[in-house]
Design a protein around this motif. Structure first.
Motif, PDB file in Angstrom:
ATOM      1  N   LYS A   1       0.805  -1.231   0.000  1.00  0.00           N
ATOM      2  CA  LYS A   1       0.000   0.000   0.000  1.00  0.00           C
ATOM      3  C   LYS A   1       0.836   1.277   0.000  1.00  0.00           C
ATOM      4  CE  LYS A   1      -4.063   2.248   1.837  1.00  0.00           C
ATOM      5  NZ  LYS A   1      -5.329   2.085   2.586  1.00  0.00           N
ATOM      6  N   PRO A   2       1.913   1.382   0.790  1.00  0.00           N
ATOM      7  CA  PRO A   2       2.716   2.608   0.715  1.00  0.00           C
ATOM      8  C   PRO A   2       3.249   2.882  -0.685  1.00  0.00           C
ATOM      9  CG  PRO A   2       3.238   1.448   2.722  1.00  0.00           C
ATOM     10  CD  PRO A   2       2.352   0.545   1.914  1.00  0.00           C
ATOM     11  N   HIS A   3       3.702   1.842  -1.383  1.00  0.00           N
ATOM     12  CA  HIS A   3       4.167   2.036  -2.758  1.00  0.00           C
ATOM     13  C   HIS A   3       3.024   2.537  -3.645  1.00  0.00           C
ATOM     14  CE1 HIS A   3       8.034  -0.636  -2.775  1.00  0.00           C
ATOM     15  NE2 HIS A   3       7.909   0.046  -1.657  1.00  0.00           N
ATOM     16  N   TRP A   4       1.850   1.973  -3.430  1.00  0.00           N
ATOM     17  CA  TRP A   4       0.655   2.351  -4.204  1.00  0.00           C
ATOM     18  C   TRP A   4       0.324   3.827  -3.947  1.00  0.00           C
ATOM     19  CZ3 TRP A   4      -2.155  -1.520  -6.997  1.00  0.00           C
ATOM     20  CH2 TRP A   4      -3.372  -1.119  -7.549  1.00  0.00           C
ATOM     21  N   LEU A   5       0.319   4.233  -2.664  1.00  0.00           N
ATOM     22  CA  LEU A   5      -0.023   5.611  -2.294  1.00  0.00           C
ATOM     23  C   LEU A   5       0.996   6.601  -2.852  1.00  0.00           C
ATOM     24  CD1 LEU A   5      -1.105   5.090   1.433  1.00  0.00           C
ATOM     25  CD2 LEU A   5      -2.597   5.541  -0.528  1.00  0.00           C
ATOM     26  N   LYS A   6       2.270   6.243  -2.796  1.00  0.00           N
ATOM     27  CA  LYS A   6       3.303   7.139  -3.326  1.00  0.00           C
ATOM     28  C   LYS A   6       3.175   7.287  -4.839  1.00  0.00           C
ATOM     29  CE  LYS A   6       6.866   5.137  -1.205  1.00  0.00           C
ATOM     30  NZ  LYS A   6       8.260   4.898  -0.735  1.00  0.00           N
ATOM     31  N   ALA A   7       2.795   6.211  -5.514  1.00  0.00           N
ATOM     32  CA  ALA A   7       2.612   6.287  -6.964  1.00  0.00           C
ATOM     33  C   ALA A   7       1.447   7.211  -7.312  1.00  0.00           C
ATOM     34  CB  ALA A   7       2.386   4.893  -7.534  1.00  0.00           C
ATOM     35  N   LEU A   8       0.346   7.086  -6.593  1.00  0.00           N
ATOM     36  CA  LEU A   8      -0.813   7.961  -6.831  1.00  0.00           C
ATOM     37  C   LEU A   8      -0.434   9.429  -6.618  1.00  0.00           C
ATOM     38  CD1 LEU A   8      -3.674   5.937  -5.095  1.00  0.00           C
ATOM     39  CD2 LEU A   8      -3.364   6.283  -7.563  1.00  0.00           C
ATOM     40  N   LYS A   9       0.314   9.668  -5.552  1.00  0.00           N
ATOM     41  CA  LYS A   9       0.738  11.039  -5.238  1.00  0.00           C
ATOM     42  C   LYS A   9       1.646  11.590  -6.330  1.00  0.00           C
ATOM     43  CE  LYS A   9       2.682  13.814  -1.487  1.00  0.00           C
ATOM     44  NZ  LYS A   9       3.270  13.794  -0.117  1.00  0.00           N
ATOM     45  N   ALA A  10       2.433  10.702  -6.959  1.00  0.00           N
ATOM     46  CA  ALA A  10       3.351  11.126  -8.014  1.00  0.00           C
ATOM     47  C   ALA A  10       2.639  11.350  -9.351  1.00  0.00           C
ATOM     48  CB  ALA A  10       4.455  10.095  -8.193  1.00  0.00           C
ATOM     49  N   GLY A  11       1.356  10.975  -9.433  1.00  0.00           N
ATOM     50  CA  GLY A  11       0.599  11.214 -10.654  1.00  0.00           C
ATOM     51  C   GLY A  11       0.220   9.976 -11.436  1.00  0.00           C
ATOM     52  N   VAL A  12       0.505   8.794 -10.908  1.00  0.00           N
ATOM     53  CA  VAL A  12       0.128   7.560 -11.593  1.00  0.00           C
ATOM     54  C   VAL A  12      -1.383   7.343 -11.453  1.00  0.00           C
ATOM     55  CG1 VAL A  12       0.472   5.065 -11.737  1.00  0.00           C
ATOM     56  CG2 VAL A  12       2.393   6.563 -11.138  1.00  0.00           C
ATOM     57  N   GLU A  13      -2.026   6.937 -12.530  1.00  0.00           N
ATOM     58  CA  GLU A  13      -3.469   6.708 -12.475  1.00  0.00           C
ATOM     59  C   GLU A  13      -3.767   5.346 -11.845  1.00  0.00           C
ATOM     60  OE1 GLU A  13      -5.467   7.305 -16.173  1.00  0.00           O
ATOM     61  OE2 GLU A  13      -4.292   9.094 -16.657  1.00  0.00           O
ATOM     62  N   GLU A  14      -4.872   5.314 -11.105  1.00  0.00           N
ATOM     63  CA  GLU A  14      -5.268   4.093 -10.390  1.00  0.00           C
ATOM     64  C   GLU A  14      -5.448   2.917 -11.349  1.00  0.00           C
ATOM     65  OE1 GLU A  14      -6.516   2.283  -6.676  1.00  0.00           O
ATOM     66  OE2 GLU A  14      -6.724   4.450  -6.823  1.00  0.00           O
ATOM     67  N   GLU A  15      -6.030   3.177 -12.518  1.00  0.00           N
ATOM     68  CA  GLU A  15      -6.270   2.068 -13.455  1.00  0.00           C
ATOM     69  C   GLU A  15      -4.950   1.453 -13.940  1.00  0.00           C
ATOM     70  OE1 GLU A  15      -7.540   2.978 -17.550  1.00  0.00           O
ATOM     71  OE2 GLU A  15      -7.649   5.079 -16.895  1.00  0.00           O
ATOM     72  N   HIS A  16      -3.905   2.259 -14.046  1.00  0.00           N
ATOM     73  CA  HIS A  16      -2.609   1.735 -14.463  1.00  0.00           C
ATOM     74  C   HIS A  16      -1.974   0.911 -13.340  1.00  0.00           C
ATOM     75  CE1 HIS A  16      -2.354   5.154 -17.644  1.00  0.00           C
ATOM     76  NE2 HIS A  16      -2.901   4.065 -18.161  1.00  0.00           N
ATOM     77  N   LEU A  17      -2.143   1.363 -12.108  1.00  0.00           N
ATOM     78  CA  LEU A  17      -1.644   0.581 -10.981  1.00  0.00           C
ATOM     79  C   LEU A  17      -2.359  -0.764 -10.897  1.00  0.00           C
ATOM     80  CD1 LEU A  17      -1.308   3.345  -8.244  1.00  0.00           C
ATOM     81  CD2 LEU A  17       0.555   1.942  -9.150  1.00  0.00           C
ATOM     82  N   GLN A  18      -3.672  -0.735 -11.118  1.00  0.00           N
ATOM     83  CA  GLN A  18      -4.436  -1.975 -11.055  1.00  0.00           C
ATOM     84  C   GLN A  18      -4.005  -2.935 -12.156  1.00  0.00           C
ATOM     85  OE1 GLN A  18      -6.776  -2.710  -8.489  1.00  0.00           O
ATOM     86  NE2 GLN A  18      -6.215  -4.692  -9.370  1.00  0.00           N
ATOM     87  N   LEU A  19      -3.733  -2.389 -13.333  1.00  0.00           N
ATOM     88  CA  LEU A  19      -3.259  -3.224 -14.432  1.00  0.00           C
ATOM     89  C   LEU A  19      -1.897  -3.823 -14.093  1.00  0.00           C
ATOM     90  CD1 LEU A  19      -3.364  -4.388 -17.282  1.00  0.00           C
ATOM     91  CD2 LEU A  19      -2.422  -2.216 -18.130  1.00  0.00           C
ATOM     92  N   ALA A  20      -1.023  -3.025 -13.495  1.00  0.00           N
ATOM     93  CA  ALA A  20       0.297  -3.527 -13.097  1.00  0.00           C
ATOM     94  C   ALA A  20       0.147  -4.698 -12.138  1.00  0.00           C
ATOM     95  CB  ALA A  20       1.114  -2.408 -12.457  1.00  0.00           C
TER      96      ALA A  20
END
Length: 328
Positions: free
Chosen positions: A183-202
Motif C-alpha cells: 500500500k505505501p508504494h501504491w499511495l506514493k505512486a498515486l501522489k506522483a501522478g500515476v493513475e489508479e487504473e494503471h496501478l491496477q493493471l500492473a
C-alpha cells in the motif's frame, strides 16, 4: 497450543531515530508503551560500537530494563558479503563475522539472533557449535521474495535436519506471505501522478506472471506515468505478492517448517485504524501458528516506506496481534 509472546524491533522507530527525534531510550520506551514484552536490536543501526558492544551500552540496557521492564530478546545480525570493493567475502569470512555477532547477542542477553541468507547454507551449518556454545538460537530470515520452502530455504532446512541442532532454525518474515500490492508504494505512486487504473493493471499483470519487462512495455504503451516503474519494480522484487489462491499452499509450507522456527518477524507496511494490513493475511498466518507448539516471540517489524515514523503504526500492529491471539 503455541505460547507466543509479543515483541517489537526497535527498527520500527528507525525514522524517528534517524531524525534524532528519539534516542535509544525513547525507542525502548515506545516499544514498552506499545505493549511489547521484549525488543529486538538491529546491531548496525543502534549499537555505536558495532560489531562489539561496550560496557556502557550494556549498563544502559540493564538500566532501561529496570525502568521499563523489557529487555532485548532478539538480535538482528548483519550478513553483508559485499563489504569489500573488489570481491565478495568468503564463507570463512562470513562465518567469522557471524560469530562476532553471536558474541554480541550473547552479551546483550538475547536468546535469538536473526541472520540473513547471504550466510550460505554451508557456513550456517558450521555455525551450529558456536551457537550452542553461546546459547543463542540463530534463525535464517525467510524474506520476500523467498518463501518457506523455496529452493534456497530447502537447503537451510536440510542443514537443520542434518545437524539436528536446536540452535539452528528459521525466522519467517510475514512479508513473504503477501497476497496484495504494497500500500505505501501504491499511495506514493498515486501522489506522483500515476493513475489508479494503471496501478491496477500492473498488479493484474504481476498476478498473471507476466515478465517484468513485458509488463513495463505494456504500461508505457498505455501512457502510464513513469513513476509507476518504481512501484512495478517492487511488485517483482522485495515487496512482491502472490495470487490469493496460493495462500493455502504457503500456509502448508509454513506448517511444515514450524518445528524449526525460533522467532517470527511480524512485518507490516501499513495499518489503518481498523487494524488491517492490506497486503499480508495476518489472521490466517496467526491461526496456523496458534495451533502449533511454537514457544517464542512474534516481533513486530514496521517498514516505514512513507517516512512518517513508526510510533502509531507499531501500537496498532501490536493491538491487532493481541486481538487475533486473544491476549489481554
Amino acid at each position: 497450543m503455541s505460547r507466543m509472546k509479543l515483541g517489537a524491533t526497535l527498527f520500527c522507530y528507525g525514522t524517528e531515530y534517524a531524525r534524532y527525534q528519539y534516542d535509544f531510550e525513547e525507542c525502548v520506551k515506545q516499544a514498552y508503551l506499545a505493549g511489547a514484552e521484549g525488543y529486538e536490536i538491529v546491531g548496525t543501526q543502534m549499537i555505536p560500537s558495532y560489531p562489539n558492544v561496550s560496557d556502557d551500552f550494556l549498563g544502559m540496557i540493564q538500566r532501561l530494563k529496570a525502568k521499563y521492564g523489557i529487555a532485548p530478546v532478539g538480535y538482528g545480525a548483519n550478513n553483508d558479503k559485499g563489504m569489500l570493493h573488489d570481491r565478495n567475502l568468503t564463507d570463512d569470512e562470513m562465518l567469522a563475522d557471524t560469530i562476532i555477532d553471536l558474541k554480541t547477542a550473547h552479551k546483550l542477553g538475547c536468546k535469538v539472533m536473526r541472520s540473513q541468507y547471504m550466510l550460505s547454507p554451508k557456513a550456517f551449518e558450521r555455525l551450529a557449535p558456536y551457537a550452542e556454545l553461546y546459547g543463542v538460537q540463530v534463525g535464517i530470515e525467510i524474506h520476500n521474495p523467498e518463501s518457506p520452502l523455496s529452493p534456497l530455504m530447502r537447503q537451510y532446512l536440510e542443514v537443520m535436519k542434518r545437524t539436528n541442532s536446536p540452535y539452528l532454525g528459521f525466522i519467517p518474515d510475514f512479508g513473504c506471505f503477501a497476497i496484495a500490492p504494497n500500500k505505501p508504494h501504491w499511495l506514493k505512486a498515486l501522489k506522483a501522478g500515476v493513475e489508479e487504473e494503471h496501478l491496477q493493471l500492473a498488479a493484474d499483470l504481476r498476478r498473471q506472471g507476466v515478465p517484468l519487462e513485458e509488463a513495463r512495455e505494456k504500461l508505457m504503451a498505455m501512457g502510464a506515468h513513469p513513476a509507476i516503474n518504481q512501484t512495478l519494480q517492487g511488485m517483482y522484487g522485495f515487496v512482491q505478492f502472490k495470487p490469493k489462491e496460493e495462500l493455502p499452499r504457503m500456509l502448508e509450507e509454513l506448517t511444515e517448517i514450524l518445528p524449526y522456527c525460533v522467532e517470527f518477524h511480524a512485518k507490516f507496511h501499513y495499518l489503518d485504524e481498523d487494524l488491517v494490513e492490506p497486503s499480508i493475511p495476518y489472521q490466517e498466518i496467526l491461526e496456523v501458528i496458534k495451533k502449533s507448539d511454537f514457544d517464542g516471540y512474534l516481533i513486530s517489524e514496521y517498514e516505514d516506506e512513507l517516512y512518517c515514523g513508526g510510533t502509531e503504526f507499531t501500537k496498532r500492529q501490536l493491538a491487532m496481534a493481541k486481538r487475533f491471539l486473544e491476549k489481554d
